[in-house]
Design an enzyme around this catalytic site. Structure first.
Site, short mmCIF file in Angstrom:
data_model
loop_
_atom_site.label_atom_id
_atom_site.label_comp_id
_atom_site.label_asym_id
_atom_site.label_seq_id
_atom_site.Cartn_x
_atom_site.Cartn_y
_atom_site.Cartn_z
N ASP A 508 0.86 -1.18 0.00
CA ASP A 508 0.00 0.00 0.00
C ASP A 508 0.89 1.22 0.00
OD1 ASP A 508 -2.40 -1.08 0.06
OD2 ASP A 508 -2.76 -0.94 2.20
N THR A 510 -0.35 4.59 1.36
CA THR A 510 -0.63 5.42 2.54
C THR A 510 -0.23 4.71 3.83
OG1 THR A 510 -2.48 6.25 1.31
CG2 THR A 510 -2.39 6.80 3.64
N ASP A 830 -4.44 -2.69 4.96
CA ASP A 830 -4.94 -2.20 6.24
C ASP A 830 -6.45 -2.21 6.28
OD1 ASP A 830 -5.37 -0.27 4.41
OD2 ASP A 830 -4.18 1.29 5.37
#
Length: 1261
Positions: A508, A510, A830
């Site tokens: 990912d 972020t 996440d």
């Protein structure tokens, strides 16, 4: 604690209305939680009036929650129980000792030692005056005959040592896992309202009456009733098997259950049941957390069984006993976390949820053998045949295969040794010396045979590398413990080692590559593009009011900005970071968002469309006093701008916003922002006049149009400073890093260049999700592997991607056959929707801080600091585990080869092994337990990242290692044989060869033994390097364990030689002799330098060993057998070959007994089924948790089914079989599960003889 909760039930019967001082009893609440939908609402209205009435009775406030005073919390715990499900009792030390004693070789040794002991005490009356042959001469030296028992006793003692060490290792391992479990549990916190403040509270501290704030991605920790909800959707598949998300609202269905996942929306609930009284807890209690009841049942069963045994089928019982014995000795009783899975068959429910509970229930499920861990081991729906099976731990497979092969070789060698010894003895005594067999001499001859047998067994003990599993366990357990310090919380042991083979990481953006501390740095407002946040006075007042109101109400109320913990620090951001950036922007404009929130609390929001991966926007509707509505929206700028038809100008008026203007704005504003790596967010609003009446809020496409754009902000999330370096390390180590993000392409490209994923001038692909999907799908819209294969090798950035794209990419890379090696993919995630990708990946990393519970549960490793550089540490540790095992192997196999050859040749030539049984056991202890500790705990070094990853099929023992093993074996054998056959001349001592049966130990053989051990000690230092490095001492002092063990072994060896005496067959040596032994041992290091000078490339004839099993090598019929299993476990395959037949036999015996019972008890209330009491012993055996034989039952597919395509929920079986009512019968087979009395035609069973009664039974089936 369980007693507390149940005492509550008892009180409630006595005084029906009040549980102590609360207005409702535990029993009432439990029955309320068993209702669903409209029934639940009806019950609440009938009993309590409404939810507020329920809150009043529970003495809690829907707005402020509980006071949080310890006395009140304690009362609630007493009345309604704690939020804790008691785990299953761990195995005691004695049980572990008993398990360690089950080792076949040890049993053989014990038997041999006991026979030897018995014989040494038995003295025939007149054997003194008989001649029993030369070999037996010299026995009669009085003191010696007395000491004959010592060898047997010493063997027993050393077996005891080995057993205790093994048991202690298992025990400490178990303890570590329990510790890890409790650590995972303690870290689980949930947002609760107490005393008007929203604070995180450990899950175990939640009590009935608490007000919980729930949001997207949460795993609900307790049962409750919804007080207020926005667009809430729950995935209840873990409890009901229904794959569709269930909408929850105050009007239709307000019952929330523990263990379910929040898939969309947010809200508040009042907790009504915790721990064993929650729906999940009740099921877990059924699953056998109620151990005590079971123990009592067991005793009763035993009594019943005794009666039954008298009554029928003794033959069957004996069959069972034999089968159990055989299975135990075959090592099939691998207690592998199947402990409660057999019950769950009967419940038709698959618990893939609440990992911390499920795992704490059974520490074994996290144990070394991941043979059948709960994660996905129940057969879900029949997979498409072509789906690649997820391989078990690669290392485990290779090791077991190798150990079995070595074991077989050892068995052959030891058998030959015994045969040669016996033949030589018999020929020599009865033929060459021509002595008749005298009855009185028999004990002496038997003693000889026992001695030969013991020598044979010792050869076997030394040959079988039982240290291998120990080394793996120690290495992994040690790594896991140390990885905690490197911010990796490992949930599944084998993930640690798989990580060492990783070839690709899909990360990912972020929070993983960036700091996840977002700030607004640019803004386009009132027709002007500001490169930094403007002063408040340049923005028209009307625009400003709209902007601040929109930001305040249209960000989740759980998101807020708190004052810094330290003076002068940065503000703390709590909640969604993008929303934090917007709230921070409001603060930068000198406005207070909290004042607006106090004025418009969450309850007053008319409707909320929460953010999800499809909408990619969030909207909140407010109802005005005059009956009109105003909706604020925020979302990805390119998506929301398409829905805007007006924009606010410099005067604060709205003017038309045409597609032409939009394209112009994208070029002028959005692309420049994105190319600097900023995330662009558009803020807009829409008014619904009162005259038009209330709009249809469910018709989203009509609601979310005709917006007026207020502004576009550019949010910066800076790259973590340590990431570029970490990515460089990955690339150097042969690992491709790909970025998968929801941001737009320009932002993603800018960030990936900053990170170093893309280098200027590289020929790599950056795609958007839509384009990616267009390229990989054929005309019919189906995904084709060949198309993915054209894209993934060059793909580096996937932007604007949905969770499904992530899953598709991961699956495509794993299933790809373009490159010769199967790719091993690690994925970070996440969000709730990352679950499928995390499960599909070889190693799933979840974020410990930003990650949702759902993501953590699907993952293998949790990154406690959300940092990409921690992944690089995980790679280092993974490679280190692999290398540690290889070091240990290199050391162990050298010892094996030498010890076996010495024992074998020595025995054949001198009719006695130069290394005695007890000495061999000591060597075995050095090389197994101590060496595995010493070599498996080497700390990793950066140099591990300088080589490419090993493939899944790379042999454990490379050519270089084979060269080292054979080279050192040559040196050691030369020395030992020289000492053996010429040692007495060199040292001028008595010859120790051809000693009689109980002769005293000789200096000669002591020197041989001592030199042998010295060579092993120095070779242990050589074994520290396996890639042919010259400097074997490099970093030796970084590993204190290694130094301690080598030194400790040396000291013990001195004690054994100088004071070991008869038990160890040793005599004290002089200083000079000691120096010679040490010198010859030191020669190993010098010889190692010579070996490393020989280039391996020249030695083409050397074979590698310890390959993994290729799928192609598995015979077809076995592949069919394996079809039902999710995973191919090579370890089990190796052991299972002969046992598959047993299994088929067992399955059939089970079926036949059921049929017999059905005929016998046709009067039973269960329509021809056995009564629960009449369970036969075989039946009990079949359902005994350790021996899990798959029932042919329909299993409910899960929503988070690993491989089922996410975008096709229609294919899934959405009508689950309802769980049968829990019956008192704890056995899953016949009564609970409905009966399955048919033979599975797909499994060819071995036919019984046509005439046999079994056969007739079968035909009657």
């Amino acid at each position: 604690m369980a007693n507390n909760s149940y005492s509550g039930v008892k009180n409630s019967v006595a005084e029906p209305n009040h549980d102590g001082e609360f207005g409702c009893s535990l029993k009432e609440l439990r029955s309320l939680m068993e209702l669903r939908g409209a029934e639940g609402l009806h019950k609440i209205q009938e009993t309590y009036g409404d939810v507020n009435g329920l809150c009043n009775r529970l003495k809690t406030s829907p707005v402020d929650g509980l006071s949080g005073q310890p006395a009140d919390i304690e009362k609630r715990k007493v009345a309604f129980g704690q939020n804790f499900i008691p785990p299953k009792k761990p195995k005691t030390f004695l049980q572990l000792v008993w398990e360690a004693l089950q080792d076949v070789t040890l049993i053989i040794l014990e038997v041999a030692a006991i026979v030897s002991l018995g014989l040494s005490f038995y003295k025939p009356p007149d054997s003194e005056n008989r001649n029993c042959g030369n070999a037996a001469g010299g026995v009669e030296d009085e003191g010696e005959a007395e000491a004959g028992w010592i060898e047997g006793a010493a063997i027993l003692l050393s077996v005891a040592c080995v057993v205790l060490v093994t048991a202690f290792n298992d025990w400490s391992k178990e303890k570590q896992f329990r510790g890890l479990q409790s650590r995972i549990e303690q870290e689980q916190k949930f947002m609760m309202v107490r005393g008007g403040q929203v604070i995180p509270i450990p899950v175990a501290e939640i009590v009935v009456g608490d007000i919980a704030q729930i949001k997207y991605g949460d795993l609900l920790p307790a049962d409750g009733i919804l007080i207020q909800g926005n667009d809430l959707k729950i995935d209840e598949s873990s409890l009901t098997g229904e794959s569709d998300h269930v909408k929850k609202s105050m009007e239709k269905d307000s019952v929330l259950l523990s263990g379910t996942h929040v898939m969309e929306g947010s809200g508040k609930m009042v907790v009504t049941a915790v721990g064993v009284n929650s729906q999940t807890g009740i099921i877990f209690t059924l699953l056998g957390a109620g151990e005590d009841d079971e123990d009592e049942e067991e005793k009763e069963k035993k009594k019943e069984r005794k009666k039954e045994k008298k009554s029928w089928a003794p033959s069957c019982c004996s069959v069972t006993v034999h089968l159990i014995a055989i299975l135990c000795t075959c090592g099939l009783a691998t207690a592998c976390g199947a402990n409660h899975s057999h019950y769950s068959n009967s419940l038709h429910i698959q618990f893939s949820f609440l990992f911390f509970l499920a795992k704490a229930q059974d520490g074994a499920a996290m144990e070394m053998q991941p043979l059948n861990s709960d994660e996905g081991a129940e057969g879900e729906e029949k997979r498409k045949a072509n789906l690649q099976k997820k391989e078990k731990s690669v290392l485990q497979g290779k090791l077991t295969k190798l150990a079995v092969q070595i074991g077989k070789a050892g068995l052959v060698m030891s058998a030959i040794t015994v045969i040669i010894l016996v033949v030589l003895f018999v020929v020599d005594t009865f033929w060459i010396q021509g002595i008749p067999w005298e009855k009185e001499c028999t004990p002496i001859y038997i003693q000889f045979f026992v001695k030969f047998f013991i020598i044979g067994v010792t050869v076997l003990v030394v040959a079988v590398p039982e240290g291998l599993p120990l080394a793996v366990t120690i290495s992994l357990a040690y790594s896991v413990k140390k990885m905690m310090k490197d911010n990796n919380l490992v949930r599944h042991l084998d993930a640690c080692e798989t990580m060492g083979n990783a070839t690709a990481i899909c990360s990912d953006k972020t929070g993983t590559l960036t700091m996840n501390r977002m700030t607004v740095v640019q803004v386009f407002i009132a027709d002007k593009h500001y490169k930094k946040v403007p002063e408040p006075d340049v923005i028209p007042a009307s625009t400003m009011d709209l902007l601040i109101l929109g930001i305040s109400v249209n960000c989740a109320y759980t998101t807020k900005i708190m004052s810094p913990e330290k003076e002068g620090g940065l503000n703390r951001q709590v909640g969604n970071k993008t929303e934090c950036a917007l709230l921070g922007f409001a603060l930068d404009l000198k406005k207070d968002y909290q004042a607006i929130r106090n004025e418009i609390p969450e309850e007053k929001l008319y409707k909320v469309y929460t953010f999800n991966s499809v909408r990619k926007s969030m909207s909140t509707v407010l109802k005005n006093a005059d009956g009109s509505y105003r909706m604020f929206s925020k979302g990805a700028s390119e998506i929301l701008l398409r829905k805007c038809y007006k924009i606010l100008t410099a005067t604060g008026e709205a003017k038309l916003f045409r597609p032409r203007d939009r394209d112009d704005m994208v070029k002028r504003v959005i692309e420049p922002m994105a190319s600097e790596g900023l995330r662009t967010i558009c803020l807009a609003y829409r008014d619904f006049p009162a005259s038009e009446g209330e709009p249809d809020w469910d018709n989203e496409s009509d609601i979310l149009t005709r917006l007026t754009c207020v502004c576009v902000v550019g949010i910066e999330d800076p790259v973590r400073p340590e990431v570029p370096d970490a990515i460089r390390k990955c690339q150097r180590a042969g690992i491709t890093v790909r970025m998968v993000t929801g941001d737009n392409l320009n932002t993603a490209r800018a960030i990936s260049t900053k990170c170093g994923i893309l280098q200027p001038g590289d020929d790599f692909l950056c795609l958007e999700g839509k384009e990616f999907n267009r390229r990989i799908r054929n005309e019919k819209g189906e995904i084709e592997q060949e198309r993915i294969d054209k894209i993934w090798p060059k793909l580096r950035v996937l932007a604007r991607s949905s969770p499904t794209d992530k899953h598709t990419l991961v699956k495509g890379i794993i299933d790809s056959t373009v490159v010769e090696r199967r790719q091993v993919v690690a994925v970070t995630g996440d969000g709730t929707n990352d679950g499928p990708a995390l499960k599909k990946a070889d190693v799933g990393f979840a974020m410990g801080i930003a990650g949702t519970d759902v993501a953590k549960e699907a993952s293998d490793i949790i990154l406690t600091d959300d940092n990409f550089s921690s992944i690089v540490k995980a790679v280092m540790w993974g490679r280190n585990v692999y290398d540690s095992i290889s070091k240990f192997l290199q050391f162990q196999l050298t010892v094996n080869v030498v010890a076996v050859i010495v024992a074998f040749t020595g025995a054949c030539i001198t009719q006695d092994s130069p290394l005695k049984a007890v000495q061999m056991l000591w060597v075995n202890l050095i090389m197994d337990t101590f060496a595995s500790l010493a070599l498996a705990t080497e700390p990793p070094t950066e140099s591990l990242l300088l080589r490419k990853p090993y493939g899944r099929n790379k042999p454990l023992i490379s050519r270089t290692m084979m060269k080292n093993i054979l080279g050192h074996a040559v040196y050691q054998l030369t020395i030992i044989f020289t000492l053996l056959f010429a040692g007495e001349k060199m040292f001028d001592i008595d010859n120790g060869r051809y000693a009689p049966l109980h002769a005293p130990p000789s200096e000669h053989y002591t020197i041989v033994f001592n030199t042998f051990v010295m060579m092993q000690l120095f070779n242990e230092i050589n074994a520290r390097k396996i890639h042919g490095e010259r400097n074997v001492f490099e970093g030796i002092f970084n590993n204190m364990i290694f130094c301690t063990i080598v030194f400790g072994t040396f000291v013990i060896q001195i004690v054994i030689v100088q004071f070991g005496g008869k038990p160890f067959s040793c005599v004290g040596l002089s200083i000079e002799q000691w120096l010679w032994c040490i010198l010859l041992g030191f020669g190993c290091l010098l010889w190692g330098q010579i070996i490393s000078s020989i280039p391996t490339s020249r030695l083409k004839f050397l074979k590698t060993a310890g390959h993994g099993t290729q799928k192609e090598e598995i015979p077809d019929e076995e592949l069919e057998e394996l079809e039902d299993l999710d995973e191919i476990d090579h370890a089990e395959r190796e052991l299972r070959r002969g046992q598959i037949l047993w299994f088929r036999g067992l399955n059939r015996i089970q079926t036949q007994i059921r049929v017999v019972n059905a005929f016998r008890s046709s009067l039973s209330p269960y329509e021809g089924l056995e009564k629960p009491e009449s369970r036969t012993s075989i039946h009990n055996f079949m359902t005994h948790p350790e021996f899990r034989i798959e029932d042919s039952e329909p299993h409910i597919p899960l929503i988070d089914d690993t491989d089922a395509e996410d975008d096709a929920p229609t294919k899934r079986n959405t009508t689950p079989t309802p769980p049968p009512p829990p019956s008192p019968n704890q056995n899953n087979n016949a009564v609970d599960s409905g009966i399955h009395l048919f033979l599975d035609p797909s499994k060819p069973a071995t036919p019984s003889a046509p005439g046999s009664p079994m056969h007739s039974l079968e035909t009657s089936l």
